[in-house]
Motif scaffolding. Structure first.
Motif, PDB file in Angstrom:
ATOM      1  N   UNK A   1       0.821  -1.207   0.000  1.00  0.00           N
ATOM      2  CA  UNK A   1       0.000   0.000   0.000  1.00  0.00           C
ATOM      3  C   UNK A   1       0.852   1.253   0.000  1.00  0.00           C
ATOM      4  N   UNK A   2       1.932   1.195  -0.764  1.00  0.00           N
ATOM      5  CA  UNK A   2       2.864   2.315  -0.744  1.00  0.00           C
ATOM      6  C   UNK A   2       2.161   3.633  -1.075  1.00  0.00           C
ATOM      7  N   UNK A   3       1.315   3.565  -2.092  1.00  0.00           N
ATOM      8  CA  UNK A   3       0.643   4.783  -2.550  1.00  0.00           C
ATOM      9  C   UNK A   3      -0.178   5.416  -1.433  1.00  0.00           C
ATOM     10  N   UNK A   4      -0.971   4.579  -0.758  1.00  0.00           N
ATOM     11  CA  UNK A   4      -1.834   5.141   0.274  1.00  0.00           C
ATOM     12  C   UNK A   4      -1.031   5.621   1.475  1.00  0.00           C
ATOM     13  N   UNK A   5       0.047   4.922   1.789  1.00  0.00           N
ATOM     14  CA  UNK A   5       0.859   5.369   2.928  1.00  0.00           C
ATOM     15  C   UNK A   5       1.466   6.736   2.629  1.00  0.00           C
ATOM     16  N   UNK A   6       2.102   6.839   1.443  1.00  0.00           N
ATOM     17  CA  UNK A   6       2.752   8.115   1.098  1.00  0.00           C
ATOM     18  C   UNK A   6       1.707   9.222   1.002  1.00  0.00           C
ATOM     19  N   UNK A   7       0.630   8.921   0.243  1.00  0.00           N
ATOM     20  CA  UNK A   7      -0.398   9.948   0.061  1.00  0.00           C
ATOM     21  C   UNK A   7      -1.021  10.320   1.396  1.00  0.00           C
ATOM     22  N   UNK A   8      -1.208   9.307   2.264  1.00  0.00           N
ATOM     23  CA  UNK A   8      -1.801   9.568   3.566  1.00  0.00           C
ATOM     24  C   UNK A   8      -0.943  10.499   4.401  1.00  0.00           C
ATOM     25  N   UNK A   9       0.340  10.215   4.427  1.00  0.00           N
ATOM     26  CA  UNK A   9       1.226  11.094   5.206  1.00  0.00           C
ATOM     27  C   UNK A   9       1.289  12.493   4.603  1.00  0.00           C
ATOM     28  N   UNK A  10       1.394  12.562   3.261  1.00  0.00           N
ATOM     29  CA  UNK A  10       1.430  13.881   2.614  1.00  0.00           C
ATOM     30  C   UNK A  10       0.197  14.683   3.007  1.00  0.00           C
TER      31      UNK A  10
ATOM     32  N   UNK B   1      -2.383  28.996  -9.909  1.00  0.00           N
ATOM     33  CA  UNK B   1      -1.007  29.037  -9.412  1.00  0.00           C
ATOM     34  C   UNK B   1      -0.716  27.890  -8.462  1.00  0.00           C
ATOM     35  N   UNK B   2      -1.692  27.558  -7.623  1.00  0.00           N
ATOM     36  CA  UNK B   2      -1.440  26.522  -6.628  1.00  0.00           C
ATOM     37  C   UNK B   2      -1.439  25.136  -7.257  1.00  0.00           C
ATOM     38  N   UNK B   3      -2.335  24.902  -8.211  1.00  0.00           N
ATOM     39  CA  UNK B   3      -2.439  23.564  -8.778  1.00  0.00           C
ATOM     40  C   UNK B   3      -1.459  23.335  -9.920  1.00  0.00           C
ATOM     41  N   UNK B   4      -0.886  24.412 -10.441  1.00  0.00           N
ATOM     42  CA  UNK B   4       0.061  24.251 -11.542  1.00  0.00           C
ATOM     43  C   UNK B   4       1.192  23.292 -11.228  1.00  0.00           C
ATOM     44  N   UNK B   5       1.907  23.505 -10.110  1.00  0.00           N
ATOM     45  CA  UNK B   5       2.996  22.580  -9.791  1.00  0.00           C
ATOM     46  C   UNK B   5       2.525  21.139  -9.602  1.00  0.00           C
ATOM     47  N   UNK B   6       1.282  20.958  -9.129  1.00  0.00           N
ATOM     48  CA  UNK B   6       0.773  19.590  -8.960  1.00  0.00           C
ATOM     49  C   UNK B   6       0.618  18.905 -10.306  1.00  0.00           C
ATOM     50  N   UNK B   7       0.272  19.688 -11.338  1.00  0.00           N
ATOM     51  CA  UNK B   7       0.170  19.132 -12.687  1.00  0.00           C
ATOM     52  C   UNK B   7       1.507  18.553 -13.099  1.00  0.00           C
TER      53      UNK B   7
ATOM     54  N   UNK C   1       1.172  19.698  -0.936  1.00  0.00           N
ATOM     55  CA  UNK C   1       1.302  18.310  -0.499  1.00  0.00           C
ATOM     56  C   UNK C   1      -0.056  17.767  -0.060  1.00  0.00           C
ATOM     57  N   UNK C   2      -0.782  18.582   0.706  1.00  0.00           N
ATOM     58  CA  UNK C   2      -2.082  18.134   1.186  1.00  0.00           C
ATOM     59  C   UNK C   2      -3.023  17.859   0.014  1.00  0.00           C
ATOM     60  N   UNK C   3      -2.981  18.702  -0.993  1.00  0.00           N
ATOM     61  CA  UNK C   3      -3.877  18.533  -2.135  1.00  0.00           C
ATOM     62  C   UNK C   3      -3.553  17.262  -2.911  1.00  0.00           C
ATOM     63  N   UNK C   4      -2.277  17.062  -3.214  1.00  0.00           N
ATOM     64  CA  UNK C   4      -1.932  15.879  -4.005  1.00  0.00           C
ATOM     65  C   UNK C   4      -2.241  14.622  -3.196  1.00  0.00           C
TER      66      UNK C   4
END
Lengths: 209, 213, 365
Positions: free
Chosen positions: B67-76, C189-195, B118-121
């Motif tokens: 579950x690497x993806x969820x662990x990394x994404x979860x922490x981010x 601006x904020x989502x650009x780097x995420x792309x 980080x939170x968004x991704x």
């Protein structure tokens, strides 16, 4: 109806930056913002000249044309102003302006742009004249008091001229003619002609009897 | 008019619901009590509780690989969210004005933006994982989606209001945050508090049984 | 008084007044000389009086290079007196990018609608089967939709900023649009780097399957099966999809690069670089949006069975045979065909489980 313009006489500008300081002081501009700057061409070389530049208040202003939120407007005096309540700080006016007049206070991370700030010809903004709001957003409104921009008024050599375009160009034309005439009359170089008193040629106000 | 409502009464109402709701939920969990364990304890339960509380922050190896993806994404997501919730300059100002009365050093603006990114991704990846993975999709209820959606909307409107120049955008952000606060105590979002109890309970039980878990 | 003499000019002194002054400066020596010679009465040779102002203005206004000076005001480009590219950029944006960009997007939309009316939904000719092929893993689907979501958000916010002044201000009014534009700018601006992050993830995940190989040229020559009858065999991705991938990577790279130049004005990059970045950002994003419109069309309403692979991870065997024949054959050889009920069971689809029809299906391929 006047059409307000700046003109900087390169033969007179001594790069004292008095206009920059006067502008900053009069308008209380944000940190990092300089509505006016003095540029020296060929610094330290023969033919060195300095020019004071700010917003030129263009008739067909590129900044107004490209603004995505259409926040620019031209006053009856031909002064190009903008509404900071509408401005989103995108920086397009900065790209379009040939003179580099629009300035952006660093607002937030990575120098992300705050609302644009530029020379208002000391004409304030869309808010009510002399209101606190107007002063805090746009600086002084000297035009409403019947005064010209402080940068030009405080220019020690009267290099920076501000006012109605016709008046400004008349003053400058007189200067040019007098300088040319004094070159012929006295055999001095053009630069000296613009600095020394001319004999027999009534050119400068200080010289009139 | 609506703005004043959002900025004033609704905020206090939402905050009250949040505080009282969380206290009520925690007390009701504590009052539920534990089943009596008659077996002779092999080790001290509280030590195990404490150990598990922190050791579970590090995922087991099989979870960390599969579950690497969820662990990394979860922490981010969680670290980014907490960083910007507690240490973003506008939030610090808001908290000190409305709640605490004192302020604390805020993150520099660039760190605030980075933690938002980080939170968004993290949130996007977790959300998509939940929708796309057949098991998590089966496990997810409407509650999870409402929680995710509200958190996402709060974060999104917060990011749209970054210019801090347009009052309606701030009010929209505040309004959604108020909805989130009201929703919070009665949803899975309570895991922000209850994770400690569940981990401690598991740790204590296991420790009593002498299991290293 | 003066204005009365040149009434048709009105405000005509306008922004060209500097230019008039310039002419005046250049002419003034002649003017002075003629008056001087008339006064003295001597028949002197015209003396050249070089006017440094004229030289200066000629230098700073010249169009082929930017005269850079020195300024005590220290900021990016503060030494540039006049940047002639500003006006070029303005003309590009206002007279080319916005109108032609708008036509491009509207034209693509129209084209897709016409194509849909003419061609209709591309059906799986042999009908949907009850057999499936595993196409995209969970990770692949996650990063695809992540990229897709970020792209859509960026596209909408970008288009709001590009076309909003001409399309939205008349409808929603300036104040509300300003609010919307500010939100769009901050979000963009904020989502650009995420792309960029999502693009890198997608690139590394899909690059191996997108390397061009034998058969791709045939696909291109046959127009991807759109021209004429019959499907062109292709591997996991066909020539069109591969091209789209490389377009995404290359054009996307330009978009990310130029976007980063624009969004972080902290490296002292000048206006000229930013103008160029904006030009390339504008052109490439419009190209990208147009291509992605086609991608969305073919993935959703345009083709039966095309979306399944990206949502459930499994695609229909018949669909695969018709659109990715080589890959489907390879999968069949390797016994990777899965029954639909198995897929439903794997996905925990309760509806399918309750259906007893699965019992009647033959087992084992």
């Amino acid at each position: 109806m006047a059409r307000m313009k700046f003109y900087c006489d390169a033969e007179r500008c001594i790069e004292c930056n008095g206009c920059v300081t006067a502008c900053k002081n009069e308008n209380e501009v944000p940190w990092g913002v300089n509505r006016r700057r003095v540029v020296t061409i060929k610094d330290g070389e023969p033919g060195e000249r300095s020019l004071s530049v700010a917003c030129m208040h263009c008739s067909d202003a590129p900044c107004a044309a490209v603004c995505p939120v259409d926040c620019f407007y031209t006053t009856a005096d031909g002064v190009v102003l903008h509404d900071k309540d509408i401005c989103i700080g995108c920086g397009y006016c900065f790209y379009a302006c040939p003179f580099g007049a629009p300035q952006f206070p660093e607002d937030g991370a990575f120098a992300s742009r705050g609302k644009m700030d530029k020379c208002t010809f000391c004409a304030g903004g869309p808010e009510e004249d002399h209101s606190h709001e107007e002063y805090s957003k746009y600086g002084a409104n000297r035009l409403a008091e019947g005064k010209l921009p402080l940068c030009a008024e405080m220019c020690s050599t009267k290099a920076l001229l501000a006012g109605d375009a016709n008046v400004v160009s008349n003053i400058y034309r007189e200067r040019v003619i007098n300088r040319g005439a004094s070159v012929l009359n006295r055999g001095v170089s053009y630069q000296n002609a613009s600095l020394r008193q001319t004999r027999g040629m009534e050119g400068k106000a200080s010289n009139k009897k | 008019m609506i703005g004043e409502l959002i900025d004033g009464p609704l905020w206090y109402f939402a905050f009250g619901v949040f505080v009282l709701g969380v206290i009520y939920r925690i007390i009701s969990i504590l009052r539920a009590g534990l089943k009596k364990d008659f077996s002779r304890p092999r080790a001290e339960g509280s030590a195990g509780a404490l150990r598990t509380l922190f050791s579970r922050f590090i995922p087991r190896r099989d979870v960390a690989t599969r579950g690497r993806l969820t662990v990394i994404a979860g922490y981010l997501f969680h670290l980014g969210l907490f960083a910007l919730l507690i240490f973003a300059q506008p939030h610090v100002t808001f908290f000190s004005e409305r709640i605490t009365g004192f302020s604390w050093p805020a993150l520099p603006y660039w760190a605030f933006i980075v933690s938002a990114e980080l939170a968004f991704i993290g949130l996007l990846l977790l959300w998509l994982h939940r929708v796309l993975h057949p098991v998590t999709r089966l496990l997810s209820s409407i509650d999870d989606y409402v929680g995710i959606g509200l958190v996402f909307l709060v974060m999104l409107t917060g990011c749209l209001a970054l210019a801090q120049a347009f009052e309606p955008l701030r009010l929209l952000h505040l309004f959604l945050a108020e909805l989130l606060l009201i929703y919070f105590p009665f949803s899975n979002l309570m895991h922000a508090f209850t994770f400690a109890f569940s981990r401690a309970y598991t740790g204590a039980t296991m420790a009593r049984k002498g299991v290293n878990a | 008084m003066r204005r009365a003499l040149i009434p048709h000019k009105g405000y005509g002194i306008g922004d060209d007044w500097v230019f008039y002054l310039l002419i005046l400066i250049m002419l003034s020596p002649l003017l002075v000389m003629s008056t001087a010679s008339a006064e003295s009465g001597k028949n002197t040779q015209p003396i050249q009086i070089p006017n440094p102002s004229a030289d200066l203005w000629r230098e700073v206004r010249q169009r082929d290079a930017i005269a850079v000076g020195n300024s005590q005001v220290k900021s990016a480009d503060s030494g540039v007196l006049i940047n002639p590219y500003g006006d070029k950029w303005r003309n590009f944006r206002m007279t080319q990018l916005i109108p032609y960009g708008g036509y491009l997007l509207a034209g693509m939309l129209l084209l897709l609608i016409i194509f849909f009316i003419v061609r209709g939904r591309i059906k799986v000719v042999s009908g949907m089967s009850d057999k499936k092929l595993f196409r995209y893993s969970l990770y692949e689907r996650t990063i695809h939709w992540c990229l897709a979501a970020i792209f859509l958000f960026l596209a909408f916010t970008g288009l709001i900023l590009l076309f909003g002044r001409s399309l939205l201000i008349p409808i929603v009014g300036q104040e509300f649009f300003s609010l919307l534009a500010s939100a769009s700018k901050e979000g963009h601006n904020l989502f650009g780097p995420l792309f960029a992050v999502a693009l890198v993830l997608v690139f590394f995940r899909f690059v191996r399957r997108n390397i061009y190989q034998k058969g791709d040229l045939t696909w291109l020559l046959k127009g991807g099966g759109l021209i004429g009858k019959g499907h062109v065999p292709s591997n996991f991705f066909n020539m069109g999809e591969k091209s789209m991938f490389w377009m995404l990577v290359l054009v996307g790279g330009v978009i990310v690069g130029s976007g980063l130049v624009l969004v972080f004005p902290v490296f002292g990059q000048g206006r000229v670089l930013m103008e160029l970045s904006h030009v390339s950002h504008g052109i490439t994003t419009l190209v990208m949006i147009v291509v992605i419109m086609g991608h969305i069309y073919i993935g959703s309403v345009g083709m039966e069975g095309a979306l399944d692979g990206m949502t459930t991870g499994y695609c229909d065997l018949n669909w695969a045979k018709e659109h990715h024949e080589q890959w489907a054959e390879l999968c069949e050889e390797q016994n990777e065909v899965i029954m639909e009920d198995e897929v439903s069971r794997l996905q925990g689809d309760t509806k399918a489980n309750s259906m007893p029809s699965s019992l009647t299906q033959e087992t084992g391929q």
